[in-house]
Design a protein around this motif. Structure first.
Motif, PDB file in Angstrom:
ATOM      1  N   GLY A 146      -9.609  -1.797  -2.561  1.00  0.00           N
ATOM      2  CA  GLY A 146      -8.164  -1.996  -2.612  1.00  0.00           C
ATOM      3  C   GLY A 146      -7.478  -0.816  -3.280  1.00  0.00           C
ATOM      4  N   GLY A 147      -6.171  -0.782  -3.123  1.00  0.00           N
ATOM      5  CA  GLY A 147      -5.356   0.207  -3.821  1.00  0.00           C
ATOM      6  C   GLY A 147      -5.513   1.636  -3.347  1.00  0.00           C
ATOM      7  N   VAL A 148      -6.066   1.808  -2.148  1.00  0.00           N
ATOM      8  CA  VAL A 148      -6.359   3.168  -1.700  1.00  0.00           C
ATOM      9  C   VAL A 148      -5.459   3.583  -0.532  1.00  0.00           C
ATOM     10  N   SER A 149      -4.569   2.667  -0.167  1.00  0.00           N
ATOM     11  CA  SER A 149      -3.729   2.922   1.001  1.00  0.00           C
ATOM     12  C   SER A 149      -2.408   3.586   0.570  1.00  0.00           C
ATOM     13  N   VAL A 150      -1.370   3.356   1.322  1.00  0.00           N
ATOM     14  CA  VAL A 150      -0.107   4.046   1.044  1.00  0.00           C
ATOM     15  C   VAL A 150       0.961   3.097   0.493  1.00  0.00           C
ATOM     16  N   ARG A 161     -20.175  13.249  -9.033  1.00  0.00           N
ATOM     17  CA  ARG A 161     -20.147  11.785  -8.976  1.00  0.00           C
ATOM     18  C   ARG A 161     -19.185  11.372  -7.873  1.00  0.00           C
ATOM     19  N   LEU A 162     -19.669  10.504  -7.002  1.00  0.00           N
ATOM     20  CA  LEU A 162     -18.826  10.137  -5.870  1.00  0.00           C
ATOM     21  C   LEU A 162     -17.991   8.902  -6.193  1.00  0.00           C
ATOM     22  N   LEU A 163     -16.755   8.960  -5.776  1.00  0.00           N
ATOM     23  CA  LEU A 163     -15.836   7.825  -5.913  1.00  0.00           C
ATOM     24  C   LEU A 163     -15.580   7.291  -4.511  1.00  0.00           C
ATOM     25  N   PHE A 164     -16.010   6.078  -4.276  1.00  0.00           N
ATOM     26  CA  PHE A 164     -15.803   5.466  -2.961  1.00  0.00           C
ATOM     27  C   PHE A 164     -14.581   4.565  -3.064  1.00  0.00           C
ATOM     28  N   GLY A 165     -13.525   4.923  -2.399  1.00  0.00           N
ATOM     29  CA  GLY A 165     -12.310   4.117  -2.415  1.00  0.00           C
ATOM     30  C   GLY A 165     -12.221   3.340  -1.113  1.00  0.00           C
ATOM     31  N   LEU A 166     -12.591   2.081  -1.196  1.00  0.00           N
ATOM     32  CA  LEU A 166     -12.643   1.266   0.025  1.00  0.00           C
ATOM     33  C   LEU A 166     -11.382   0.433   0.155  1.00  0.00           C
ATOM     34  N   SER A 167     -11.076   0.110   1.360  1.00  0.00           N
ATOM     35  CA  SER A 167      -9.933  -0.754   1.637  1.00  0.00           C
ATOM     36  C   SER A 167     -10.137  -2.114   0.959  1.00  0.00           C
ATOM     37  N   GLY A 168      -9.049  -2.800   0.706  1.00  0.00           N
ATOM     38  CA  GLY A 168      -9.157  -4.143   0.138  1.00  0.00           C
ATOM     39  C   GLY A 168      -9.424  -5.210   1.177  1.00  0.00           C
ATOM     40  N   ASN A 169      -9.167  -4.888   2.429  1.00  0.00           N
ATOM     41  CA  ASN A 169      -9.438  -5.879   3.473  1.00  0.00           C
ATOM     42  C   ASN A 169     -10.934  -6.162   3.509  1.00  0.00           C
ATOM     43  N   PRO A 170     -11.311  -7.417   3.393  1.00  0.00           N
ATOM     44  CA  PRO A 170     -12.734  -7.726   3.254  1.00  0.00           C
ATOM     45  C   PRO A 170     -13.632  -7.089   4.312  1.00  0.00           C
ATOM     46  N   SER A 171     -13.240  -7.178   5.567  1.00  0.00           N
ATOM     47  CA  SER A 171     -14.119  -6.632   6.598  1.00  0.00           C
ATOM     48  C   SER A 171     -14.170  -5.118   6.545  1.00  0.00           C
ATOM     49  N   ALA A 172     -13.026  -4.501   6.266  1.00  0.00           N
ATOM     50  CA  ALA A 172     -12.977  -3.047   6.155  1.00  0.00           C
ATOM     51  C   ALA A 172     -13.833  -2.600   4.971  1.00  0.00           C
ATOM     52  N   CYS A 173     -13.765  -3.376   3.928  1.00  0.00           N
ATOM     53  CA  CYS A 173     -14.526  -3.075   2.721  1.00  0.00           C
ATOM     54  C   CYS A 173     -16.026  -3.194   2.999  1.00  0.00           C
TER      55      CYS A 173
END
Ligand code: AMP
Ligand code: MG
Length: 411
Positions: free
Chosen positions: A257-261, A299-311
């Motif tokens: 979550g929190g990675v969109s616009v 160190r990698l930061l993976f910013g995934l969508s909050g949408n469950p399936s997208a995540c």
């Protein structure tokens, strides 16, 4: 902090995004663990046979060790009787076989010098002194040295997850300790003011945080060590502080979550404030186009969508690539399967459809989408053992079409 610096994002092709993650993944570290702690860990060296198995010719049965030539004339009418020279149990060795003798031998015992066959106990008549044979040796009944594994044979590849069978092999070669990859510490955060933890009271407008627990489980299934960092509120300072702190103790950080616009999507700003180099912040795929991966000093930061399936898809693709690269493992298996129903949606971008692959009675792989196909949908995850990968720029697919399926769980 002003928002909006990343409103325009250029989508990157999936393969390119995956290879950027691969290139940014560091080297794994290795540790040594005791054999009884090794199950489920990832082997850090190839397993090579250090000796023959069996290590010596041995008896596969309880019986009599003989020289086959001595029994050549044995028949029902003219049996051959030999003297019992001694009894040899497994783990013991005795003197060579004498002429006209047989040695009573137990399963697993070394074949005495001079003997070249074992006759099973069940087909002889014996007392303590003598043993009578009514037929010649048909089968030598010897487990020959090296017939199972020869010295130097390559048995298991580095990168393989140790299972009970591999534990048996390691023990067979006398390994008391085994070199395995150190599991990376991966901290997982959920973000969003709307989230409540399972077990907490949920206020109006709130939902339970499901993604964090899903990601923790996915990381564990991939062989990583997932640490839960909690839910971050939708504010810039809190998000930045939590990620900065976690960087001290993590090899990688996954957020959902929190990675969109949106107005409260602070991760892009946090990456910028931390001086992270962004590998990509948009991928040409559905679901999960906003998926972002950034690198802060290795160190990698993976910013995934909050949408469950997208995540789910983002974790599988990108955290999965990270783990597999780290462990030197092969990519997921991809199979062609027959679509069991129409999938009429057009695919302007590559699409990953949560799906269930089965093998029918004729051995054909058939795949069905495992539920509704919208990125916010969670119900389709339960029966998902594969992701159908539909290439971008395609129209809908019909029942019977062959499609690529990335296998992610047991069929
Ligand atoms: P975001 O990516 O923050 O804009 O969130 C997109 C959608 O996913 C919103 O409907 C969120 O409420 C939902 N969402 C975000 N985080 C989670 C989570 N941890 N568990 C379940 N749903 C979430
Ligand atoms: Mg949010």
């Amino acid at each position: 902090m002003e928002k909006g610096s990343t409103l325009f994002r250029k989508p990157l092709a999936i393969d390119e995004a995956v290879s950027r993650v691969r290139e940014a993944t560091g080297e794994p570290a290795i540790e040594t663990v005791l054999l009884h702690e090794a199950n489920g860990r990832i082997l850090a060296t190839d397993l090579i046979a250090t000796h023959d198995v069996p290590a010596f010719d041995k008896s596969p049965y309880d019986g009599f060790a003989v020289r086959a030539v001595d029994l050549m004339s044995a028949s029902r009418d003219e049996p051959v009787t030999l003297s019992v020279q001694y009894v040899q149990g497994a783990g013991h060795v005795g003197p060579p076989l004498l002429d006209g003798h047989a040695i009573r031998i137990m399963t697993g015992a070394k074949i005495p010098d001079g003997a070249d066959a074992v006759v099973m106990l069940e087909i002889v008549q014996a007392d303590e002194q003598r043993v009578t044979f009514k037929r010649p040796v048909r089968d030598k009944n010897i487990s020959y040295r090296g017939e199972d594994v020869a010295t130097g044979a390559h048995i298991v590849n580095r990168g393989t997850r140790i299972n009970p069978g591999i534990i048996a092999l390691l023990a067979t070669f006398g390994y008391e300790r085994v070199e395995v990859f150190i599991k990376p510490w991966i901290t997982v955060f959920a973000t969003g003011d709307e989230l409540a933890e399972p077990g907490e009271r949920k206020a109006e407008g709130q939902i339970y945080n499901s993604n964090a627990y899903m990601i923790l489980a996915q990381i564990e299934a991939l062989g990583g060590r997932a640490v839960y960092g909690g839910i971050l509120p939708d504010t810039f300072p809190a998000t930045k502080h939590a990620i900065e702190e976690a960087l001290h103790t993590s090899d990688a950080i996954v957020t959902t979550g929190g990675v969109s616009v949106g107005d409260f999507d602070y991760l892009p700003d946090v990456y910028e404030a931390l001086g992270a180099s962004v590998l990509f912040n948009k991928v040409g795929m559905r679901p999960g186009s906003v998926t972002t991966v950034a690198n802060v000093e290795g160190r990698l930061l993976f910013g995934l969508s909050g949408n469950p399936s997208a995540c789910f898809v983002g974790t599988e693709l990108f955290v999965g690539t990270y783990m597999k690269t780290l462990y030197g493992q092969a990519e997921r298996t991809v199979v062609q399967a027959e679509l069991g129903v129409d999938f009429s949606k057009p695919n302007p971008f590559d699409r990953f459809v949560r799906a269930h692959v089965t093998i029918d009675s004729t051995g054909r792989a058939v795949v069905h989408p495992s539920g509704k196909d919208k990125s916010g949908i969670v119900s389709s995850l339960a029966s998902c053992n594969a992701l159908i990968h539909l290439p971008g720029g395609t129209r809908g697919f019909q029942k019977g079409d062959m499609v690529r399926c990335r296998i992610i769980d047991q069929l």
